[in-house]
Design an enzyme around this catalytic site. Structure first.
Site, PDB file in Angstrom:
ATOM      1  N   GLY A  13       1.924  10.397   7.362  1.00 46.00           N
ATOM      2  CA  GLY A  13       1.493  11.643   6.719  1.00 46.00           C
ATOM      3  C   GLY A  13       2.313  12.091   5.526  1.00 46.00           C
ATOM      4  CB  SER A  14       4.798  10.522   3.286  1.00 48.05           C
ATOM      5  OG  SER A  14       4.145   9.451   2.663  1.00 48.05           O
ATOM      6  CG  ASN A  15       0.212   9.721   0.255  1.00 49.66           C
ATOM      7  OD1 ASN A  15       0.329   9.844  -0.953  1.00 49.66           O
ATOM      8  ND2 ASN A  15       0.542   8.611   0.897  1.00 49.66           N
TER       9      ASN A  15
ATOM     10  CG  MET B 181      -4.380   3.562   8.540  1.00 45.98           C
ATOM     11  SD  MET B 181      -4.298   3.036   6.821  1.00 45.98           S
ATOM     12  CE  MET B 181      -4.088   1.289   7.050  1.00 45.98           C
TER      13      MET B 181
ATOM     14  CG  ASN C  23      -8.279   6.076   0.327  1.00 39.65           C
ATOM     15  OD1 ASN C  23      -7.497   6.609   1.117  1.00 39.65           O
ATOM     16  ND2 ASN C  23      -8.399   4.753   0.244  1.00 39.65           N
TER      17      ASN C  23
ATOM     18  CG  HIS D  37      -5.893   0.868  -1.851  1.00 36.95           C
ATOM     19  ND1 HIS D  37      -6.101   0.553  -0.524  1.00 36.95           N
ATOM     20  CD2 HIS D  37      -5.654  -0.310  -2.489  1.00 36.95           C
ATOM     21  CE1 HIS D  37      -5.998  -0.765  -0.378  1.00 36.95           C
ATOM     22  NE2 HIS D  37      -5.735  -1.316  -1.551  1.00 36.95           N
TER      23      HIS D  37
HETATM   24  C1  GRF Z   1      -0.072   4.849   1.956  1.00 42.16           C
HETATM   25  O1  GRF Z   1       0.655   3.761   1.484  1.00 42.16           O
HETATM   26  C2  GRF Z   1      -1.495   4.811   1.440  1.00 42.16           C
HETATM   27  O2  GRF Z   1      -1.601   4.207   0.203  1.00 42.16           O
HETATM   28  C3  GRF Z   1      -2.203   3.994   2.480  1.00 42.16           C
HETATM   29  O3  GRF Z   1      -1.599   4.354   3.683  1.00 42.16           O
HETATM   30  C4  GRF Z   1      -0.265   4.799   3.464  1.00 42.16           C
HETATM   31  C5  GRF Z   1      -0.126   6.145   4.106  1.00 42.16           C
HETATM   32  O4  GRF Z   1       1.160   6.654   4.059  1.00 42.16           O
HETATM   33  N1  GRF Z   1      -3.622   4.226   2.409  1.00 42.16           N
HETATM   34  P1  GRF Z   1       1.435   8.129   4.593  1.00 42.16           P
HETATM   35  O5  GRF Z   1       0.879   8.213   6.020  1.00 42.16           O
HETATM   36  O6  GRF Z   1       0.781   9.102   3.672  1.00 42.16           O
HETATM   37  O7  GRF Z   1       2.929   8.252   4.587  1.00 42.16           O
END
Ligand code: GRF
Length: 180
Positions: free
Chosen positions: A12-14, A83, A100, A102
């Site tokens: 969940g860092s994004n 995912m 999204n 990627h």
């Molecule tokens: C990221 O590298 C994103 O590009 C991919 O999954 C990863 C998720 O990372 N789709 P996070 O859970 O947001 O840390």
């Protein structure tokens, strides 16, 4: 106010980067709900500490998820490390609203293990892409991309840089999509 729904499966860092983009005033929006399809997703803990409402749903009954999101009526549905491939009826329900992140310079290296695919192909530059989600896998219209050189970087440094870039371009893209 621009309402957002975020969907995540992992750390969940994004998701947190978007939430912090809102807190610091860069993005004019609220995250109404985080949906996780994995009970152990680190994103849950982040939502708790950020005071963001979250819901676990394995998304097997996708019409239930569509109903929940339709009720919120968000401007955007942000996939942040989600995912699982979403079915066509979901994509159609939120046409042009699902975004999204990627970890490759699409159209190269779609699908799983994109970084590993790029490394195996001996790429010297890799990067991340923000794109609309359509019914294909990582085939939707590209919103933005950013690349970096991986020469002399350790694997750990590669992932660290990639994540930073993902966060940066995801926040910028959401800001700009909401302003236009
Ligand atoms: C990221 O590298 C994103 O590009 C991919 O999954 C990863 C998720 O990372 N789709 P996070 O859970 O947001 O840390």
């Amino acid at each position: 106010m621009n309402k957002l729904v975020v969907m995540a499966s992992g750390t969940g860092s994004n998701f947190e980067a978007i939430a912090k983009g809102i807190i610091c005033g860069e993005i004019n929006a609220t995250i109404e709900l985080l949906i996780v399809n994995n009970e152990n997703a680190g994103a849950i803990e982040r939502a708790e500490s950020l005071g963001i409402k979250w819901l676990y749903n394995d998304c097997k009954n996708i019409s239930e998820v569509i109903e929940i999101i339709e009720e919120i009526n968000p401007r955007l549905v942000l996939l942040a490390g989600y995912m699982k491939i979403l079915p066509e009826n979901f994509i159609k329900a939120f046409d042009n609203k699902i975004i999204n992140v990627h970890p490759s310079l699409l159209p190269k290296y779609k699908g799983l293990h994109a970084v590993e695919q790029a490394l195996e192909a001996n790429e010297t530059e890799i990067g991340a892409t923000i794109h609309y989600v359509d019914t294909g896998v990582d085939t939707g219209k590209i919103i933005t991309q950013k690349s970096f050189s991986i020469k002399n970087l350790s694997t750990e440094e590669i992932y660290e840089t990639l994540h930073k870039i993902e966060h940066e371009i995801y926040v910028k893209s959401v800001k700009s999509l909401l302003e236009n």
